[in-house]
Design a protein around this motif. Structure first.
Motif, PDB file in Angstrom:
ATOM      1  N   GLU A  21       0.038 -34.779  -2.693  1.00  0.00           N
ATOM      2  CA  GLU A  21       0.678 -33.569  -3.195  1.00  0.00           C
ATOM      3  C   GLU A  21       0.105 -33.194  -4.556  1.00  0.00           C
ATOM      4  O   GLU A  21      -0.415 -34.036  -5.282  1.00  0.00           O
ATOM      5  N   LYS A  22       0.218 -31.913  -4.881  1.00  0.00           N
ATOM      6  CA  LYS A  22      -0.207 -31.467  -6.207  1.00  0.00           C
ATOM      7  C   LYS A  22       0.719 -32.060  -7.255  1.00  0.00           C
ATOM      8  O   LYS A  22       1.933 -32.074  -7.097  1.00  0.00           O
ATOM      9  N   THR A  23       0.119 -32.560  -8.322  1.00  0.00           N
ATOM     10  CA  THR A  23       0.911 -33.073  -9.433  1.00  0.00           C
ATOM     11  C   THR A  23       0.892 -32.044 -10.566  1.00  0.00           C
ATOM     12  O   THR A  23       0.360 -30.952 -10.412  1.00  0.00           O
ATOM     13  N   SER A  24       1.474 -32.405 -11.679  1.00  0.00           N
ATOM     14  CA  SER A  24       1.421 -31.513 -12.837  1.00  0.00           C
ATOM     15  C   SER A  24      -0.025 -31.253 -13.199  1.00  0.00           C
ATOM     16  O   SER A  24      -0.842 -32.182 -13.195  1.00  0.00           O
ATOM     17  N   PRO A  25      -0.385 -30.012 -13.502  1.00  0.00           N
ATOM     18  CA  PRO A  25      -1.800 -29.688 -13.759  1.00  0.00           C
ATOM     19  C   PRO A  25      -2.354 -30.425 -14.969  1.00  0.00           C
ATOM     20  O   PRO A  25      -1.701 -30.535 -16.000  1.00  0.00           O
ATOM     21  N   LEU A  26      -3.572 -30.949 -14.815  1.00  0.00           N
ATOM     22  CA  LEU A  26      -4.247 -31.635 -15.915  1.00  0.00           C
ATOM     23  C   LEU A  26      -5.114 -30.693 -16.728  1.00  0.00           C
ATOM     24  O   LEU A  26      -5.524 -31.028 -17.832  1.00  0.00           O
ATOM     25  N   CYS A  27      -5.426 -29.537 -16.174  1.00  0.00           N
ATOM     26  CA  CYS A  27      -6.262 -28.588 -16.913  1.00  0.00           C
ATOM     27  C   CYS A  27      -5.605 -27.210 -16.917  1.00  0.00           C
ATOM     28  O   CYS A  27      -4.762 -26.898 -16.079  1.00  0.00           O
ATOM     29  N   ASP A  28      -6.013 -26.412 -17.882  1.00  0.00           N
ATOM     30  CA  ASP A  28      -5.482 -25.065 -18.050  1.00  0.00           C
ATOM     31  C   ASP A  28      -6.344 -24.107 -17.229  1.00  0.00           C
ATOM     32  O   ASP A  28      -7.442 -23.738 -17.649  1.00  0.00           O
ATOM     33  N   PHE A  29      -5.861 -23.700 -16.066  1.00  0.00           N
ATOM     34  CA  PHE A  29      -6.662 -22.856 -15.175  1.00  0.00           C
ATOM     35  C   PHE A  29      -6.981 -21.515 -15.806  1.00  0.00           C
ATOM     36  O   PHE A  29      -8.070 -20.965 -15.588  1.00  0.00           O
ATOM     37  N   GLU A  30      -6.070 -20.973 -16.584  1.00  0.00           N
ATOM     38  CA  GLU A  30      -6.320 -19.674 -17.207  1.00  0.00           C
ATOM     39  C   GLU A  30      -7.507 -19.747 -18.169  1.00  0.00           C
ATOM     40  O   GLU A  30      -8.337 -18.844 -18.221  1.00  0.00           O
ATOM     41  N   ARG A  31      -7.607 -20.827 -18.931  1.00  0.00           N
ATOM     42  CA  ARG A  31      -8.738 -20.986 -19.843  1.00  0.00           C
ATOM     43  C   ARG A  31     -10.032 -21.204 -19.069  1.00  0.00           C
ATOM     44  O   ARG A  31     -11.078 -20.679 -19.432  1.00  0.00           O
ATOM     45  N   VAL A  32      -9.942 -22.018 -18.004  1.00  0.00           N
ATOM     46  CA  VAL A  32     -11.118 -22.225 -17.154  1.00  0.00           C
ATOM     47  C   VAL A  32     -11.584 -20.894 -16.588  1.00  0.00           C
ATOM     48  O   VAL A  32     -12.782 -20.579 -16.597  1.00  0.00           O
ATOM     49  N   ARG A  33     -10.655 -20.105 -16.110  1.00  0.00           N
ATOM     50  CA  ARG A  33     -10.981 -18.821 -15.488  1.00  0.00           C
ATOM     51  C   ARG A  33     -11.649 -17.860 -16.457  1.00  0.00           C
ATOM     52  O   ARG A  33     -12.544 -17.100 -16.096  1.00  0.00           O
ATOM     53  N   HIS A  34     -11.220 -17.895 -17.718  1.00  0.00           N
ATOM     54  CA  HIS A  34     -11.765 -16.973 -18.714  1.00  0.00           C
ATOM     55  C   HIS A  34     -13.081 -17.467 -19.313  1.00  0.00           C
ATOM     56  O   HIS A  34     -13.910 -16.659 -19.749  1.00  0.00           O
ATOM     57  N   GLU A  35     -13.286 -18.773 -19.346  1.00  0.00           N
ATOM     58  CA  GLU A  35     -14.449 -19.329 -20.036  1.00  0.00           C
ATOM     59  C   GLU A  35     -15.634 -19.619 -19.118  1.00  0.00           C
ATOM     60  O   GLU A  35     -16.764 -19.743 -19.582  1.00  0.00           O
ATOM     61  N   ILE A  36     -15.414 -19.736 -17.822  1.00  0.00           N
ATOM     62  CA  ILE A  36     -16.482 -20.091 -16.908  1.00  0.00           C
ATOM     63  C   ILE A  36     -17.527 -18.984 -16.831  1.00  0.00           C
ATOM     64  O   ILE A  36     -17.198 -17.794 -16.945  1.00  0.00           O
ATOM     65  N   LYS A  37     -18.789 -19.379 -16.686  1.00  0.00           N
ATOM     66  CA  LYS A  37     -19.905 -18.437 -16.648  1.00  0.00           C
ATOM     67  C   LYS A  37     -20.682 -18.583 -15.341  1.00  0.00           C
ATOM     68  O   LYS A  37     -20.686 -19.668 -14.737  1.00  0.00           O
ATOM     69  N   PRO A  38     -21.345 -17.504 -14.888  1.00  0.00           N
ATOM     70  CA  PRO A  38     -22.148 -17.618 -13.666  1.00  0.00           C
ATOM     71  C   PRO A  38     -23.167 -18.750 -13.759  1.00  0.00           C
ATOM     72  O   PRO A  38     -23.805 -18.937 -14.785  1.00  0.00           O
ATOM     73  N   CYS A  39     -23.263 -19.503 -12.688  1.00  0.00           N
ATOM     74  CA  CYS A  39     -24.154 -20.659 -12.540  1.00  0.00           C
ATOM     75  C   CYS A  39     -23.566 -21.941 -13.118  1.00  0.00           C
ATOM     76  O   CYS A  39     -24.234 -22.981 -13.100  1.00  0.00           O
ATOM     77  N   ASP A  40     -22.347 -21.913 -13.626  1.00  0.00           N
ATOM     78  CA  ASP A  40     -21.650 -23.154 -13.979  1.00  0.00           C
ATOM     79  C   ASP A  40     -21.292 -23.896 -12.697  1.00  0.00           C
ATOM     80  O   ASP A  40     -20.971 -23.276 -11.666  1.00  0.00           O
ATOM     81  N   VAL A  41     -21.350 -25.222 -12.763  1.00  0.00           N
ATOM     82  CA  VAL A  41     -20.911 -26.054 -11.648  1.00  0.00           C
ATOM     83  C   VAL A  41     -19.479 -26.492 -11.941  1.00  0.00           C
ATOM     84  O   VAL A  41     -19.183 -26.991 -13.026  1.00  0.00           O
ATOM     85  N   LEU A  42     -18.612 -26.292 -10.987  1.00  0.00           N
ATOM     86  CA  LEU A  42     -17.201 -26.637 -11.155  1.00  0.00           C
ATOM     87  C   LEU A  42     -16.882 -27.841 -10.275  1.00  0.00           C
ATOM     88  O   LEU A  42     -17.106 -27.816  -9.063  1.00  0.00           O
ATOM     89  N   LEU A  43     -16.390 -28.914 -10.899  1.00  0.00           N
ATOM     90  CA  LEU A  43     -16.020 -30.122 -10.169  1.00  0.00           C
ATOM     91  C   LEU A  43     -14.528 -30.125  -9.867  1.00  0.00           C
ATOM     92  O   LEU A  43     -13.725 -29.645 -10.670  1.00  0.00           O
ATOM     93  N   VAL A  44     -14.178 -30.679  -8.715  1.00  0.00           N
ATOM     94  CA  VAL A  44     -12.787 -30.706  -8.269  1.00  0.00           C
ATOM     95  C   VAL A  44     -12.412 -32.126  -7.858  1.00  0.00           C
ATOM     96  O   VAL A  44     -13.195 -32.809  -7.189  1.00  0.00           O
ATOM     97  N   GLU A  45     -11.236 -32.562  -8.273  1.00  0.00           N
ATOM     98  CA  GLU A  45     -10.687 -33.825  -7.797  1.00  0.00           C
ATOM     99  C   GLU A  45      -9.859 -33.522  -6.556  1.00  0.00           C
ATOM    100  O   GLU A  45      -8.683 -33.171  -6.636  1.00  0.00           O
ATOM    101  N   GLY A  46     -10.505 -33.641  -5.380  1.00  0.00           N
ATOM    102  CA  GLY A  46      -9.868 -33.238  -4.137  1.00  0.00           C
ATOM    103  C   GLY A  46      -8.729 -34.151  -3.715  1.00  0.00           C
ATOM    104  O   GLY A  46      -8.589 -35.277  -4.192  1.00  0.00           O
ATOM    105  N   ARG A  47      -7.920 -33.658  -2.764  1.00  0.00           N
ATOM    106  CA  ARG A  47      -6.745 -34.402  -2.314  1.00  0.00           C
ATOM    107  C   ARG A  47      -6.762 -34.666  -0.806  1.00  0.00           C
ATOM    108  O   ARG A  47      -5.796 -35.172  -0.259  1.00  0.00           O
TER     109      ARG A  47
END
Length: 311
Positions: A21-47
């Protein structure tokens, strides 16, 4: 053949299903969404189940990698923009990623699908704008490719002694050169895209006589999501959900409260009451150590050192 497709479909569905199950978020998605740039690689801790296999095989929390391509108007090449537009029918203002995912293959998805997940940005250092467009160009050329489950098994083989596996299950990683297969996995597709412009991830460095060196690109099929995290050529960008850099002191973070943990959370995390008890025990330990020091062999008469006259 039809029976094989049915069994393969059931297995894919079983592996793709989230088991945690999803737990409390470890990262701020809004900041990630605003700061990410084209060609950045985004890693995910899958479940999912396949995520657990990848994490155990690579000994890393990162089980999935995807390439951020920005919004539709961020793509310079008209032909690539048209391909992206045809592959994704959503809003042109949507932030998009390209990923290779089990059960889906290589496809374009909205970034918002990963809101609430544990994410990390890996940004290629010094990558020029023109080269970033070439990376996106290559990634879009792989759209529609199936996910290669066999490659996951082949990759796992490299992390275990050969004697544990029958010889007939030998690796197929090197049977085809990169780019010729019709199946891929998430990190392989991205590694191929960066190899296309000779951008290093984890290259082999060889001395080439004198003080010169020569670099060799690693086989993209051996690339795992954690390689982008480990690579010295990618800048790691983290945006924690609660960032103490925006507070006066990390000790002012909301550690204290009346919330009680239950189940597995209580096994893995400490409540504020347990922290307070730990602090009390630490205080007692210091007092005991202080008393012991006052009666050490070098200290007498309440801790005062005797002075021996040499005269």
């Amino acid at each position: 053949m039809e029976l094989f497709k049915i069994v393969a479909g059931c297995l894919t569905d079983w592996l793709s299903r989230n088991t945690q199950e999803k737990t409390s978020p470890l990262c701020d998605f809004e900041r990630v969404r605003h700061e990410i740039k084209p060609c950045d690689v985004l890693l995910v801790e899958g479940r999912s189940r396949v995520s657990q296999v990848i994490k155990q095989t690579t000994q890393s929390p990162w089980s999935h990698a995807m390439l951020y391509i920005g919004r539709l108007h961020d793509i310079e090449d008209d032909r690539i923009r048209q391909v992206v537009s045809e592959s994704y029918g959503g809003s042109p203002d949507e932030q998009l990623i390209i990923e290779s995912e089990l059960g889906i293959g290589t496809a374009i998805q909205p970034l918002k699908n990963y809101e609430g997940e544990h994410l990390r940005i890996c940004r290629p250092k010094g990558l020029s704008y023109s080269d970033s467009q070439k990376v996106i160009h290559y990634a879009t050329s792989r759209l529609g490719m199936d996910y290669n489950v066999r490659q996951i098994l082949d990759l796992a083989r490299f992390f275990f002694p050969y004697s544990f596996l029958p010889r007939r299950l030998g690796s197929s990683l090197f049977q085809h050169s990169p780019g010729q297969e019709t199946k891929t996995v998430c990190s392989t597709m991205i590694a191929e895209a960066f190899s296309f412009i000779h951008f290093p991830i984890l290259p082999l460095v060889k001395h080439d006589g004198g003080s010169g060196v020569q670099l060799f690109q690693r086989n993209p099929k051996l690339c795992t999501p954690s390689d982008f995290d480990y690579s010295p050529y990618f800048q790691i960008i983290k945006y924690p959900f609660l960032d103490y850099s925006h507070h006066a002191d990390y000790r002012l973070l909301p550690w204290h409260g009346q919330r009680v943990l239950e189940g597995r959370e209580a096994d893995f995390y400490m409540s504020s009451q347990q922290i307070e008890q730990l602090q009390k025990e630490s205080t007692v330990d210091h007092e005991v150590l202080g008393d012991a020091a006052s009666f050490s062999p070098g200290n007498k008469n309440g801790g005062e050192n005797d002075t021996v006259s040499t005269h």
